[in-house]
Design a protein around this motif. Structure first.
Motif, short mmCIF file in Angstrom:
data_model
loop_
_atom_site.label_atom_id
_atom_site.label_comp_id
_atom_site.label_asym_id
_atom_site.label_seq_id
_atom_site.Cartn_x
_atom_site.Cartn_y
_atom_site.Cartn_z
N ILE A 104 0.86 -1.19 0.00
CA ILE A 104 0.00 0.00 0.00
C ILE A 104 0.89 1.23 0.00
CG2 ILE A 104 -1.68 1.34 1.34
CD1 ILE A 104 -2.76 -1.31 2.44
N VAL A 105 0.62 2.15 -0.91
CA VAL A 105 1.31 3.44 -0.89
C VAL A 105 0.31 4.44 -0.32
CG1 VAL A 105 2.31 5.29 -2.28
CG2 VAL A 105 2.87 2.89 -2.78
N TYR A 106 0.67 5.03 0.81
CA TYR A 106 -0.24 5.92 1.52
C TYR A 106 0.27 7.35 1.42
CZ TYR A 106 -2.60 8.30 5.34
OH TYR A 106 -3.32 9.20 6.08
N THR A 107 -0.54 8.23 0.87
CA THR A 107 -0.09 9.62 0.68
C THR A 107 -0.94 10.63 1.47
OG1 THR A 107 -1.45 10.16 -1.26
CG2 THR A 107 0.63 8.99 -1.68
N GLY A 108 -1.75 10.13 2.38
CA GLY A 108 -2.52 11.05 3.23
C GLY A 108 -1.64 11.53 4.40
N ARG A 155 -4.80 29.52 7.74
CA ARG A 155 -5.06 29.29 9.18
C ARG A 155 -4.65 27.87 9.56
NH1 ARG A 155 -9.59 26.10 9.38
NH2 ARG A 155 -10.83 26.18 7.48
N PHE A 156 -4.56 27.62 10.88
CA PHE A 156 -4.24 26.27 11.35
C PHE A 156 -5.33 25.30 10.95
CE2 PHE A 156 -0.76 27.66 13.92
CZ PHE A 156 0.04 26.52 13.92
N ALA A 157 -4.92 24.11 10.51
CA ALA A 157 -5.89 23.12 10.06
C ALA A 157 -6.47 22.36 11.25
CB ALA A 157 -5.21 22.15 9.11
N GLU A 158 -7.79 22.23 11.27
CA GLU A 158 -8.46 21.31 12.19
C GLU A 158 -8.40 19.93 11.53
OE1 GLU A 158 -10.08 22.40 15.00
OE2 GLU A 158 -9.44 24.45 14.56
N ARG A 159 -8.75 18.91 12.27
CA ARG A 159 -8.68 17.57 11.68
C ARG A 159 -9.61 17.42 10.48
NH1 ARG A 159 -7.77 13.75 17.02
NH2 ARG A 159 -5.88 14.85 17.60
N THR A 201 -3.90 25.19 6.71
CA THR A 201 -4.83 25.02 5.61
C THR A 201 -5.12 26.39 5.00
OG1 THR A 201 -6.89 23.95 4.93
CG2 THR A 201 -7.00 25.27 6.94
N LEU A 202 -5.74 26.40 3.85
CA LEU A 202 -6.08 27.66 3.19
C LEU A 202 -7.58 27.74 2.96
CD1 LEU A 202 -3.28 27.81 0.42
CD2 LEU A 202 -3.24 28.84 2.69
N ASP A 203 -8.11 28.95 3.01
CA ASP A 203 -9.49 29.22 2.59
C ASP A 203 -9.40 30.19 1.42
OD1 ASP A 203 -10.73 27.81 4.78
OD2 ASP A 203 -10.15 29.48 6.06
N PHE A 204 -10.34 30.03 0.50
CA PHE A 204 -10.33 30.90 -0.67
C PHE A 204 -11.68 31.58 -0.85
CE2 PHE A 204 -7.26 27.54 -1.56
CZ PHE A 204 -6.14 28.30 -1.87
N GLU A 248 -8.61 20.32 4.97
CA GLU A 248 -7.57 19.81 4.09
C GLU A 248 -6.23 20.40 4.54
OE1 GLU A 248 -8.02 17.62 1.97
OE2 GLU A 248 -10.16 17.72 1.52
N PRO A 249 -5.25 19.55 4.87
CA PRO A 249 -3.93 20.10 5.21
C PRO A 249 -3.18 20.51 3.94
CG PRO A 249 -3.97 17.70 5.49
CD PRO A 249 -5.32 18.09 5.00
N TYR A 250 -2.48 21.64 4.00
CA TYR A 250 -1.70 22.12 2.84
C TYR A 250 -0.21 22.17 3.14
CZ TYR A 250 -5.81 24.02 0.36
OH TYR A 250 -7.00 24.18 -0.30
#
Ligand code: UDP
Length: 379
Positions: free
Chosen positions: A235-239, A314-318, A256-259, A321-323
């Motif tokens: 398994i290749v996991y990229t999350g 801003r800081f990502a919540e769980r 994370t980012l908001d647009f 989407e993490p950036y």
């Protein structure tokens, strides 16, 4: 199925494509409803203008192997990225170059004069010994330019004490004592001629590749889940690596980012693709105007409308989407603990920006996937 790839960004698709070409049957799953991770783009429906859904993605590389590889799936336009920054209502070119320095100090310094000035303004800091973002930034451009262009932008982008941020973040940007204001130094640069999504889809377009969207690896109610499959096949996991281990070693810091997207009834809003806003009194970090990424599409894009997107960080919540990995010292300790746990996961390979918690550019993700395929999976 010979291989499961979790995540359909550039890392995952490169692995899938290489494995499929070598005759393996690959399934790629992605939690989202579309392919490509954060590189995904789509045309804004009323104007047809290609919008990078998760912020501007600029392809550049000096790695010949990567360049040859990506050209199998797309051609690239001759777009060269340049960024401008609006400080106190005046627009300057980035990255910091002789034009920025002379405009800022209302002067006509030669390269040597400018170097001497910046050295003096860097004070006690030296790039070779700088310990963190602030020290490195001041060492590179001197205190006045650092305060104008980097300090408050970085506070908005990272919301982290600049002493806790790595100096590597600021040295992503070159500093030049010429008037060259190309954003990147790489040999090859351009945007995919038919757009990012066409490129990503071509990578996945192989009879040995089965892409399943809106499938969550951690959702045990569907068959392609972690519990059922780990240990059964590679398994290749990229999350996100912390998510994989249910945050057992604590949550790593992600931004994370908001647009905010707007279609405007003007032909041209800002005259360029990306305008940064480094001042503390403006809440967003930059404005993207997408039509400028593709001047060669002027014939098909409307000349009386444009699409702009304001970017907020801003800081990502769980649930976000993490950036960007924030990568403070605490995060690095957490990452080491996760790396230890990862060693115990039989036949699970962690890759990509999220899977390795590294600030990888697209070309780096592709390059490291090619290396992983060759060294670890092609056995
Ligand atoms: N940066 C800054 N001012 C700018 C542009 C960049 O302070 O006008 C700093 C900021 O900390 C940012 C880092 O330099 O996170 C790297 O910038 P880059 O443009 O590479 O960031 P990305 O495009 O990946 O968000």
């Amino acid at each position: 199925m010979d291989l499961l790839v979790v995540g359909s960004g550039f890392f995952g698709l490169t692995i899938a494509e290489r494995a499929a070409a070598a005759g393996r049957k690959v399934t790629v799953i992605d939690r989202r409803h579309h392919i490509g991770g954060n590189a995904y783009s789509e045309n804004e429906p009323t104007t047809g203008i290609e919008v990078h859904r998760y912020g501007a993605h600029l392809f550049h590389t000096s790695n010949e192997k990567v360049w040859e590889y990506v050209n199998r799936f797309t051609t690239f336009t001759s777009y060269v990225h340049r960024v401008y920054t609006n400080h106190s209502g005046v627009v300057y070119p980035l990255p910091v170059n002789l034009g920025t320095i002379n405009q800022f100090f209302q002067a006509a310094y030669s390269p040597d004069q400018a170097r001497a000035l910046i050295r003096e303004q860097a004070g006690e800091f030296d790039v070779r010994t700088a310990q963190n973002f602030e020290e490195k930034g001041i060492a590179l451009v001197g205190r006045p330019l650092f305060e104008a262009f980097f300090r408050d932008y970085t506070a908005k982008q990272w919301q982290t004490d600049p002493h806790k941020l790595s100096g590597d973040i600021v040295s992503r940007l070159p500093v030049r004592y010429t008037y060259d204001n190309r954003y990147f130094n790489d040999t090859h640069e351009g945007l995919p001629t038919d757009g990012y999504t066409a490129w990503l889809e071509r990578m996945a377009d192989h009879p040995n590749i089965d892409v399943k969207l809106s499938v969550d690896f951690f959702d045990a109610s569907q068959p392609l889940n972690r519990k059922a499959l780990v240990g059964q096949l590679p398994i290749v996991y990229t999350g996100p690596v912390d998510r994989y281990f249910d945050y057992a070693e604590g949550a790593l810091g992600w931004r994370t980012l908001d647009f905010e997207e707007e279609v405007l009834d003007v032909g041209d809003f800002q005259g360029t693709s990306v305008m940064n806003y480094p001042d503390a009194d403006v809440p967003y970090t930059r404005i993207h105007e997408f039509k400028h990424f593709h001047p060669e599409r002027a014939e098909v894009y409307p000349d009386d409308k444009t699409v702009v997107m304001r970017e907020f960080s801003r800081f990502a919540e769980r649930s976000d989407e993490p950036y960007y990995p924030v990568n403070t010292e605490d995060d690095r300790a957490g990452l080491l603990a996760y790396r230890e746990l990862a060693k115990g996961e039989k036949d699970v390979f962690f890759g990509g920006r999220l899977g390795t918690y590294k600030y990888l550019d697209m070309h780096m993700a592709i390059g490291s996937a090619l290396t992983m395929w060759q060294n670890e999976l092609n056995g």
